[in-house]
Design an enzyme around this catalytic site. Structure first.
Site, PDB file in Angstrom:
ATOM      1  N   HIS A 157      26.554  74.137  25.520  1.00  0.00           N
ATOM      2  CA  HIS A 157      25.274  75.001  23.995  1.00  0.00           C
ATOM      3  C   HIS A 157      25.435  73.836  23.621  1.00  0.00           C
ATOM      4  O   HIS A 157      26.237  73.275  22.728  1.00  0.00           O
ATOM      5  CB  HIS A 157      26.478  76.334  24.664  1.00  0.00           C
ATOM      6  CG  HIS A 157      25.860  77.206  24.570  1.00  0.00           C
ATOM      7  ND1 HIS A 157      26.656  77.393  25.561  1.00  0.00           N
ATOM      8  CD2 HIS A 157      25.211  78.561  24.799  1.00  0.00           C
ATOM      9  CE1 HIS A 157      26.642  78.719  26.340  1.00  0.00           C
ATOM     10  NE2 HIS A 157      25.519  79.124  25.990  1.00  0.00           N
ATOM     11  N   LYS A 161      26.988  77.683  17.895  1.00  0.00           N
ATOM     12  CA  LYS A 161      28.004  78.037  18.505  1.00  0.00           C
ATOM     13  C   LYS A 161      29.368  79.309  17.471  1.00  0.00           C
ATOM     14  O   LYS A 161      29.656  78.034  18.357  1.00  0.00           O
ATOM     15  CB  LYS A 161      27.419  78.291  20.001  1.00  0.00           C
ATOM     16  CG  LYS A 161      28.290  79.070  20.694  1.00  0.00           C
ATOM     17  CD  LYS A 161      27.957  79.417  21.992  1.00  0.00           C
ATOM     18  CE  LYS A 161      27.967  81.016  23.047  1.00  0.00           C
ATOM     19  NZ  LYS A 161      27.554  81.479  22.365  1.00  0.00           N
TER      20      LYS A 161
HETATM   21  N1  LIG Z   1      22.488  87.297  24.869  1.00  0.00           N
HETATM   22  C1  LIG Z   1      21.741  86.369  25.127  1.00  0.00           C
HETATM   23  O1  LIG Z   1      20.924  86.349  25.496  1.00  0.00           O
HETATM   24  C2  LIG Z   1      21.861  85.191  24.064  1.00  0.00           C
HETATM   25  C3  LIG Z   1      22.805  86.246  22.191  1.00  0.00           C
HETATM   26  N2  LIG Z   1      23.236  84.689  21.338  1.00  0.00           N
HETATM   27  C4  LIG Z   1      23.741  85.184  20.320  1.00  0.00           C
HETATM   28  O2  LIG Z   1      23.070  86.099  19.754  1.00  0.00           O
HETATM   29  C5  LIG Z   1      23.645  85.765  18.372  1.00  0.00           C
HETATM   30  C6  LIG Z   1      22.813  84.753  17.638  1.00  0.00           C
HETATM   31  O3  LIG Z   1      22.500  83.637  17.583  1.00  0.00           O
HETATM   32  P1  LIG Z   1      22.033  82.506  16.892  1.00  0.00           P
HETATM   33  O4  LIG Z   1      20.394  82.863  16.908  1.00  0.00           O
HETATM   34  O5  LIG Z   1      22.113  81.446  17.595  1.00  0.00           O
HETATM   35  O6  LIG Z   1      22.755  82.503  15.195  1.00  0.00           O
HETATM   36  P2  LIG Z   1      22.252  82.164  14.009  1.00  0.00           P
HETATM   37  O7  LIG Z   1      23.759  81.604  13.445  1.00  0.00           O
HETATM   38  O8  LIG Z   1      20.981  80.832  14.300  1.00  0.00           O
HETATM   39  O9  LIG Z   1      22.022  83.147  13.892  1.00  0.00           O
HETATM   40  C7  LIG Z   1      22.418  84.491  12.987  1.00  0.00           C
HETATM   41  C8  LIG Z   1      21.862  85.212  12.041  1.00  0.00           C
HETATM   42  O10 LIG Z   1      22.719  86.598  11.920  1.00  0.00           O
HETATM   43  C9  LIG Z   1      22.672  86.201  10.611  1.00  0.00           C
HETATM   44  N3  LIG Z   1      23.800  87.315   9.668  1.00  0.00           N
HETATM   45  C10 LIG Z   1      25.439  86.966   9.112  1.00  0.00           C
HETATM   46  N4  LIG Z   1      25.957  88.103   9.088  1.00  0.00           N
HETATM   47  C11 LIG Z   1      24.911  88.943   8.444  1.00  0.00           C
HETATM   48  C12 LIG Z   1      25.162  90.001   8.422  1.00  0.00           C
HETATM   49  N5  LIG Z   1      26.205  90.834   7.475  1.00  0.00           N
HETATM   50  N6  LIG Z   1      23.994  91.121   8.207  1.00  0.00           N
HETATM   51  C13 LIG Z   1      22.633  90.622   9.110  1.00  0.00           C
HETATM   52  N7  LIG Z   1      22.704  89.165   9.559  1.00  0.00           N
HETATM   53  C14 LIG Z   1      23.650  87.902   9.191  1.00  0.00           C
HETATM   54  C15 LIG Z   1      22.736  85.362  10.016  1.00  0.00           C
HETATM   55  O11 LIG Z   1      22.566  84.968   8.435  1.00  0.00           O
HETATM   56  C16 LIG Z   1      22.061  84.414  10.901  1.00  0.00           C
HETATM   57  O12 LIG Z   1      20.388  84.386  10.461  1.00  0.00           O
HETATM   58  C17 LIG Z   1      25.206  84.874  18.772  1.00  0.00           C
HETATM   59  O13 LIG Z   1      26.360  85.998  19.198  1.00  0.00           O
HETATM   60  C18 LIG Z   1      24.710  83.987  20.235  1.00  0.00           C
HETATM   61  O14 LIG Z   1      26.317  83.877  20.803  1.00  0.00           O
HETATM   62  C19 LIG Z   1      21.646  84.079  21.571  1.00  0.00           C
HETATM   63  C20 LIG Z   1      20.968  83.741  22.487  1.00  0.00           C
HETATM   64  C21 LIG Z   1      20.781  84.694  23.248  1.00  0.00           C
HETATM   65  O1  LIG Z   2      24.802  81.245  21.016  1.00  0.00           O
HETATM   66  C1  LIG Z   2      23.957  80.794  21.939  1.00  0.00           C
HETATM   67  O2  LIG Z   2      23.289  80.351  22.102  1.00  0.00           O
HETATM   68  C2  LIG Z   2      23.738  81.971  23.523  1.00  0.00           C
HETATM   69  N1  LIG Z   2      24.633  82.576  23.609  1.00  0.00           N
HETATM   70  C3  LIG Z   2      25.115  83.884  24.705  1.00  0.00           C
HETATM   71  C4  LIG Z   2      25.819  83.454  25.263  1.00  0.00           C
HETATM   72  O3  LIG Z   2      27.365  82.918  25.098  1.00  0.00           O
HETATM   73  O4  LIG Z   2      25.814  83.389  27.036  1.00  0.00           O
HETATM   74  C5  LIG Z   2      24.058  83.407  25.752  1.00  0.00           C
HETATM   75  C6  LIG Z   2      23.081  82.022  25.834  1.00  0.00           C
HETATM   76  O5  LIG Z   2      24.522  81.472  26.501  1.00  0.00           O
HETATM   77  C7  LIG Z   2      22.377  81.485  24.303  1.00  0.00           C
END
Ligand SMILES: NC(=O)C1=CN([C@@H]2O[C@H](COP(=O)(O)OP(=O)(O)OC[C@H]3O[C@@H](n4cnc5c(N)ncnc54)[C@H](O)[C@@H]3O)[C@@H](O)[C@H]2O)C=CC1
Ligand SMILES: O=C(O)C1=N[C@H](C(=O)O)C[C@H](O)C1
Length: 269
Positions: A157, A161
């Site tokens: 990743h 992350k």
């Molecule tokens: N399930 C999936 O397919 C995927 C899951 N993820 C997960 O999604 C999550 C977010 O990933 P990204 O967008 O890459 O992270 P990022 O760091 O770009 O975004 C996280 C956002 O959450 C906000 N945040 C933090 N504290 C907050 C609060 N108290 N209230 C509201 N907003 C708050 C931050 O300001 C930031 O804008 C991670 O846990 C990641 O692992 C990421 C990509 C795919």
């Molecule tokens: O943090 C990410 O970017 C992602 N998080 C998810 C995970 O923890 O598996 C999904 C994807 O891999 C991207």
């Protein structure tokens, strides 16, 4: 298809995933963004922030206040592990269905939320990965583990992350453990000369290695080894748009659920 409008609160709209989700909601006729939860910008409208489409959703910084003030069907949470857990619990208390992409939930937390969803008779989807290709990778790995029991997972990743190993790697190991007997892999006398060299080990003996590098998005290889052969099952997400058809499916499906579903493989045929 004629669908009723689904009112959505989005937590984390300024994040990498949040920005894609805003675009998804904007272009989906039967989705309506009714509010956002952010760390900052409380009281503003989303359209007042630079780079966002003209959407009137009000931004809240307090989840309790938001869930009490706004009538919503679904919360999409794309934040951080700690905040995601808090939002999921609070949304359930307010009868709002959480679609959670945020990763970093442990077994105990999943159990507790499963119970809460059951008590509240409210749907929850916790999806470690929304990309259909990643779901297929996990399913294929589960199939392969029936025939090849030695397996290691390498997840790679971007270096922003927070959680390791990834939610996808944990879920993959859990699915593999449904078809593979617990097994200690490698040499029985092996010793790590450098701590962590053999990666993390699940309770069933599956090794997971986490790579974090700038330039990467989300990638995973599941490598099986057998006598004189190996099988590699690999998935790459090159951008966050790859996750959005899964987010859309989860938002639509959660309207028909009254329990917690962990993993999109349970709703994708
Ligand atoms: N399930 C999936 O397919 C995927 C899951 N993820 C997960 O999604 C999550 C977010 O990933 P990204 O967008 O890459 O992270 P990022 O760091 O770009 O975004 C996280 C956002 O959450 C906000 N945040 C933090 N504290 C907050 C609060 N108290 N209230 C509201 N907003 C708050 C931050 O300001 C930031 O804008 C991670 O846990 C990641 O692992 C990421 C990509 C795919
Ligand atoms: O943090 C990410 O970017 C992602 N998080 C998810 C995970 O923890 O598996 C999904 C994807 O891999 C991207």
């Amino acid at each position: 298809m004629n669908m009723n409008t689904i009112k959505i609160i989005l937590a984390g709209p300024r994040g990498r995933m949040g920005r894609e989700a805003v675009e998804l909601i904007h272009r989906t006729e039967h989705f309506e963004l009714v509010a956002c939860l952010d760390r900052v910008n409380g009281g503003k409208k989303l359209s007042e922030l630079e780079g966002f489409p003209s959407m009137d959703a009000k931004i809240f910084t307090d989840a309790n206040e938001c869930f009490a003030a706004v009538e919503a069907d679904v919360l999409i949470d794309l934040t951080t592990p700690e905040i995601g857990k808090l939002h999921t619990r609070l949304a359930l208390e307010h009868g709002i269905r959480p679609v959670v992409g945020t990763t970093g939930f442990n077994e105990e937390e999943l159990k507790e939320l499963t119970q809460l969803a059951e008590e509240k008779k409210t749907g929850v989807i916790i999806a470690p990965n929304f990309a259909v290709g990643a779901i297929l990778m996990m399913k294929f790995a589960q199939m392969a583990a029936k025939h090849l029991q030695d397996v290691e997972i390498i997840e790679l990743h971007h270096d922003r992350k927070l959680d390791a190993p990834s939610g996808t790697a944990i879920k993959t190991a859990e699915l593999i453990s449904k078809t593979r007997e617990a097994k200690k892999q490698g040499h029985p006398d092996e010793e790590e000369q450098l701590k962590g060299a053999r990666g993390a080990e699940t309770k069933d003996g599956i090794r997971i290695h986490s790579v974090r590098l700038p330039g990467l998005v989300a990638h995973q290889e599941v490598i099986f080894g057998g006598e004189g052969q190996s099988l590699t099952i690999k998935h790459d997400s090159y951008n966050r748009a790859s996750f959005m058809s899964g987010v859309k499916l989860a938002v639509e499906t959660i309207m028909t659920l009254d329990m917690l579903v962990y993993g999109l493989e349970n709703i994708i045929e």
